[in-house]
Enzyme design. Structure first.
Site, PDB file in Angstrom:
ATOM      1  N   LYS A  13       7.128 -25.625  19.354  1.00  0.00           N
ATOM      2  CA  LYS A  13       8.454 -25.647  18.703  1.00  0.00           C
ATOM      3  C   LYS A  13       8.995 -24.230  18.516  1.00  0.00           C
ATOM      4  O   LYS A  13      10.123 -23.932  18.888  1.00  0.00           O
ATOM      5  CB  LYS A  13       8.371 -26.321  17.313  1.00  0.00           C
ATOM      6  CG  LYS A  13       7.891 -27.751  17.331  1.00  0.00           C
ATOM      7  CD  LYS A  13       7.891 -28.353  15.932  1.00  0.00           C
ATOM      8  CE  LYS A  13       6.886 -27.737  14.977  1.00  0.00           C
ATOM      9  NZ  LYS A  13       5.483 -27.970  15.363  1.00  0.00           N
ATOM     10  N   ARG A  88      10.303 -33.242   8.123  1.00  0.00           N
ATOM     11  CA  ARG A  88       8.924 -33.572   8.463  1.00  0.00           C
ATOM     12  C   ARG A  88       8.470 -34.851   7.798  1.00  0.00           C
ATOM     13  O   ARG A  88       7.331 -35.278   7.991  1.00  0.00           O
ATOM     14  CB  ARG A  88       8.052 -32.450   7.950  1.00  0.00           C
ATOM     15  CG  ARG A  88       7.332 -31.669   9.006  1.00  0.00           C
ATOM     16  CD  ARG A  88       6.634 -30.553   8.271  1.00  0.00           C
ATOM     17  NE  ARG A  88       5.589 -29.985   9.015  1.00  0.00           N
ATOM     18  CZ  ARG A  88       5.697 -28.850   9.694  1.00  0.00           C
ATOM     19  NH1 ARG A  88       6.835 -28.216   9.759  1.00  0.00           N
ATOM     20  NH2 ARG A  88       4.664 -28.368  10.300  1.00  0.00           N
ATOM     21  N   ARG A 127      -3.556 -19.319  19.306  1.00  0.00           N
ATOM     22  CA  ARG A 127      -2.289 -18.634  19.006  1.00  0.00           C
ATOM     23  C   ARG A 127      -2.539 -17.330  18.252  1.00  0.00           C
ATOM     24  O   ARG A 127      -3.427 -17.231  17.408  1.00  0.00           O
ATOM     25  CB  ARG A 127      -1.392 -19.526  18.154  1.00  0.00           C
ATOM     26  CG  ARG A 127      -0.170 -18.764  17.636  1.00  0.00           C
ATOM     27  CD  ARG A 127       0.811 -19.597  16.903  1.00  0.00           C
ATOM     28  NE  ARG A 127       0.198 -20.624  16.109  1.00  0.00           N
ATOM     29  CZ  ARG A 127       0.825 -21.717  15.724  1.00  0.00           C
ATOM     30  NH1 ARG A 127       2.070 -21.919  16.067  1.00  0.00           N
ATOM     31  NH2 ARG A 127       0.207 -22.607  15.006  1.00  0.00           N
ATOM     32  N   ARG A 160      -2.988 -16.753  12.497  1.00  0.00           N
ATOM     33  CA  ARG A 160      -2.465 -17.367  11.275  1.00  0.00           C
ATOM     34  C   ARG A 160      -3.610 -17.985  10.482  1.00  0.00           C
ATOM     35  O   ARG A 160      -4.528 -18.548  11.078  1.00  0.00           O
ATOM     36  CB  ARG A 160      -1.467 -18.468  11.668  1.00  0.00           C
ATOM     37  CG  ARG A 160      -0.041 -18.139  11.318  1.00  0.00           C
ATOM     38  CD  ARG A 160       0.947 -19.075  11.947  1.00  0.00           C
ATOM     39  NE  ARG A 160       0.819 -20.470  11.550  1.00  0.00           N
ATOM     40  CZ  ARG A 160       1.670 -21.424  11.924  1.00  0.00           C
ATOM     41  NH1 ARG A 160       2.692 -21.120  12.687  1.00  0.00           N
ATOM     42  NH2 ARG A 160       1.493 -22.662  11.549  1.00  0.00           N
ATOM     43  N   ARG A 171      -3.831 -30.717  10.048  1.00  0.00           N
ATOM     44  CA  ARG A 171      -2.370 -30.668  10.229  1.00  0.00           C
ATOM     45  C   ARG A 171      -1.922 -31.744  11.215  1.00  0.00           C
ATOM     46  O   ARG A 171      -0.860 -32.353  11.046  1.00  0.00           O
ATOM     47  CB  ARG A 171      -1.945 -29.276  10.721  1.00  0.00           C
ATOM     48  CG  ARG A 171      -1.942 -28.246   9.586  1.00  0.00           C
ATOM     49  CD  ARG A 171      -1.991 -26.819  10.095  1.00  0.00           C
ATOM     50  NE  ARG A 171      -0.930 -26.472  10.994  1.00  0.00           N
ATOM     51  CZ  ARG A 171      -0.996 -25.488  11.902  1.00  0.00           C
ATOM     52  NH1 ARG A 171      -2.089 -24.767  12.019  1.00  0.00           N
ATOM     53  NH2 ARG A 171       0.020 -25.236  12.676  1.00  0.00           N
TER      54      ARG A 171
HETATM   55  P1  AP5 Z   1       4.146 -22.507  18.904  1.00  0.00           P
HETATM   56  O1  AP5 Z   1       5.468 -22.354  19.573  1.00  0.00           O
HETATM   57  O2  AP5 Z   1       3.758 -21.486  17.898  1.00  0.00           O
HETATM   58  O3  AP5 Z   1       3.984 -23.999  18.330  1.00  0.00           O
HETATM   59  P2  AP5 Z   1       4.681 -24.729  17.086  1.00  0.00           P
HETATM   60  O4  AP5 Z   1       5.044 -26.101  17.536  1.00  0.00           O
HETATM   61  O5  AP5 Z   1       5.743 -23.871  16.510  1.00  0.00           O
HETATM   62  O6  AP5 Z   1       3.413 -24.858  16.146  1.00  0.00           O
HETATM   63  P3  AP5 Z   1       3.265 -24.581  14.585  1.00  0.00           P
HETATM   64  O7  AP5 Z   1       1.798 -24.502  14.339  1.00  0.00           O
HETATM   65  O8  AP5 Z   1       4.110 -23.431  14.152  1.00  0.00           O
HETATM   66  O9  AP5 Z   1       3.779 -25.887  14.009  1.00  0.00           O
HETATM   67  P4  AP5 Z   1       3.556 -26.386  12.606  1.00  0.00           P
HETATM   68  O10 AP5 Z   1       4.577 -27.430  12.545  1.00  0.00           O
HETATM   69  O11 AP5 Z   1       2.173 -26.810  12.301  1.00  0.00           O
HETATM   70  O12 AP5 Z   1       3.740 -25.080  11.690  1.00  0.00           O
HETATM   71  P5  AP5 Z   1       4.938 -24.592  10.759  1.00  0.00           P
HETATM   72  O13 AP5 Z   1       4.944 -23.136  10.774  1.00  0.00           O
HETATM   73  O14 AP5 Z   1       6.172 -25.330  11.043  1.00  0.00           O
HETATM   74  O15 AP5 Z   1       3.042 -22.580  20.077  1.00  0.00           O
HETATM   75  C1  AP5 Z   1       1.668 -22.721  19.795  1.00  0.00           C
HETATM   76  C2  AP5 Z   1       0.834 -21.866  20.772  1.00  0.00           C
HETATM   77  O16 AP5 Z   1       0.945 -22.400  22.091  1.00  0.00           O
HETATM   78  C3  AP5 Z   1       1.305 -20.409  20.886  1.00  0.00           C
HETATM   79  O17 AP5 Z   1       0.189 -19.598  21.038  1.00  0.00           O
HETATM   80  C4  AP5 Z   1       2.180 -20.383  22.139  1.00  0.00           C
HETATM   81  O18 AP5 Z   1       2.149 -19.112  22.783  1.00  0.00           O
HETATM   82  C5  AP5 Z   1       1.508 -21.463  22.987  1.00  0.00           C
HETATM   83  N1  AP5 Z   1       2.465 -22.217  23.817  1.00  0.00           N
HETATM   84  C6  AP5 Z   1       3.692 -22.674  23.443  1.00  0.00           C
HETATM   85  N2  AP5 Z   1       4.248 -23.383  24.439  1.00  0.00           N
HETATM   86  C7  AP5 Z   1       3.343 -23.389  25.474  1.00  0.00           C
HETATM   87  C8  AP5 Z   1       3.358 -23.946  26.772  1.00  0.00           C
HETATM   88  N3  AP5 Z   1       4.400 -24.681  27.217  1.00  0.00           N
HETATM   89  N4  AP5 Z   1       2.255 -23.753  27.542  1.00  0.00           N
HETATM   90  C9  AP5 Z   1       1.175 -23.020  27.101  1.00  0.00           C
HETATM   91  N5  AP5 Z   1       1.132 -22.452  25.882  1.00  0.00           N
HETATM   92  C10 AP5 Z   1       2.203 -22.639  25.066  1.00  0.00           C
HETATM   93  O19 AP5 Z   1       4.397 -25.106   9.337  1.00  0.00           O
HETATM   94  C11 AP5 Z   1       3.270 -24.528   8.745  1.00  0.00           C
HETATM   95  C12 AP5 Z   1       3.011 -25.170   7.390  1.00  0.00           C
HETATM   96  O20 AP5 Z   1       4.139 -24.941   6.515  1.00  0.00           O
HETATM   97  C13 AP5 Z   1       2.832 -26.702   7.392  1.00  0.00           C
HETATM   98  O21 AP5 Z   1       1.506 -27.072   7.682  1.00  0.00           O
HETATM   99  C14 AP5 Z   1       3.248 -27.047   5.951  1.00  0.00           C
HETATM  100  O22 AP5 Z   1       2.223 -26.754   5.040  1.00  0.00           O
HETATM  101  C15 AP5 Z   1       4.399 -26.064   5.691  1.00  0.00           C
HETATM  102  N6  AP5 Z   1       5.712 -26.636   6.053  1.00  0.00           N
HETATM  103  C16 AP5 Z   1       6.578 -26.160   6.992  1.00  0.00           C
HETATM  104  N7  AP5 Z   1       7.672 -26.932   7.067  1.00  0.00           N
HETATM  105  C17 AP5 Z   1       7.512 -27.930   6.161  1.00  0.00           C
HETATM  106  C18 AP5 Z   1       8.293 -29.054   5.791  1.00  0.00           C
HETATM  107  N8  AP5 Z   1       9.472 -29.333   6.376  1.00  0.00           N
HETATM  108  N9  AP5 Z   1       7.792 -29.869   4.824  1.00  0.00           N
HETATM  109  C19 AP5 Z   1       6.621 -29.612   4.209  1.00  0.00           C
HETATM  110  N10 AP5 Z   1       5.825 -28.560   4.536  1.00  0.00           N
HETATM  111  C20 AP5 Z   1       6.265 -27.734   5.496  1.00  0.00           C
HETATM  112 MG    MG Z   2       6.024 -22.870  14.671  1.00  0.00          MG
END
Ligand code: AP5
Ligand code: MG
Length: 217
Positions: A13, A88, A127, A160, A171
């Protein structure tokens, strides 16, 4: 263009959101990035969010909804935005509908990035992120040019806290329980576009822009 990008942890994402935001000239609003920024600055919000994030759990709806509400009324969102990681839960999706209704607007598309569980774990555990500017890398799939150093700002590239394997598995479980129902929620409203996120980064981006279009049709 008013967009949401959703998908399980590690689906790509954030990686795609940076490219989409540039393509459509809209702000990229990531709730996860907002929490991490607050944590870095040691604010009460950051410390509260950390309690949940470190366990792989969701931050309570009322906390997240307030943050997004405050962000969407900012001037730079007038001509569109891209929400990454919000909503979410169904409660968050309902709250977003109400906020947008009050502003006389609606979403154009919800992009769902589909990736198999084994690939997700590999992606999240490998990552690395820049501690300075937040740029995202992967030890195998998208490494920085110099090991441990950001290509963009020369900051330190780190893992991270919530990318340890056991937290990633939690997660994903939380995603399946609480976020997956949103696929049906947006499908039934005719907003969902599902994209195969297992292709390489550039191909996924091309598939997204093709599915989203220019916004004028
Ligand atoms: P990346 O692009 O970083 O993936 P992502 O989908 O953004 O993954 P996240 O871990 O950030 O998602 P998340 O939803 O768990 O975390 P968030 O920060 O939102 O890519 C991942 C890896 O793959 C990278 O190394 C990249 O280089 C590689 N990659 C990407 N595309 C690729 C491809 N096509 N091929 C090969 N490699 C690839 O949330 C974190 C925490 O915050 C949550 O757990 C929760 O506690 C809290 N939180 C955030 N939002 C909310 C909400 N709305 N409600 C409640 N809690 C929330
Ligand atoms: Mg992300």
């Amino acid at each position: 263009m008013r967009l949401v990008i959703m998908g399980p942890p590690g689906a790509g994402k954030g990686t795609q959101a940076v490219m989409i935001a540039e393509e459509y000239s809209i702000p990229h609003i990531s709730t996860g990035d907002i929490f991490r920024k607050n944590l870095k600055e040691g604010t009460p919000l950051g410390l509260k969010a950390k309690e949940y994030m470190d366990k792989g759990l969701l931050v309570p709806d009322e906390v997240v909804v307030e943050i997004v509400k405050d962000r969407l009324v900012k001037d730079d969102c007038k001509d569109g935005f891209l929400l990454d990681g919000f909503p979410r839960t169904v409660a968050q999706a309902n709250a977003l509908d109400h906020v947008l209704e009050d502003m006389n607007m609606g979403l154009d598309k919800v992009i769902n990035i589909d990736v198999d569980k084994d690939v997700l774990i590999q992606r999240a555990v490998g990552r690395r992120v820049c501690a300075g500017c937040g740029a995202t890398y992967h030890v195998r799939f998208n490494p920085s040019k110099k090991v441990g150093e950001c290509d963009v700002c020369a900051g330190k590239v780190i893992q991270r806290d919530d990318d340890r394997e056991e937290t990633v598995v939690k997660r994903i479980e939380v995603y399946l329980e609480q976020t997956l129902p949103l696929i049906q929620y947006y499908k039934s409203r005719g907003l969902l576009v599902s994209i195969n996120g297992e292709h390489e980064i550039q191909r996924v981006f091309e598939d997204i822009t093709r599915a989203v279009g220019s916004g004028s049709e």
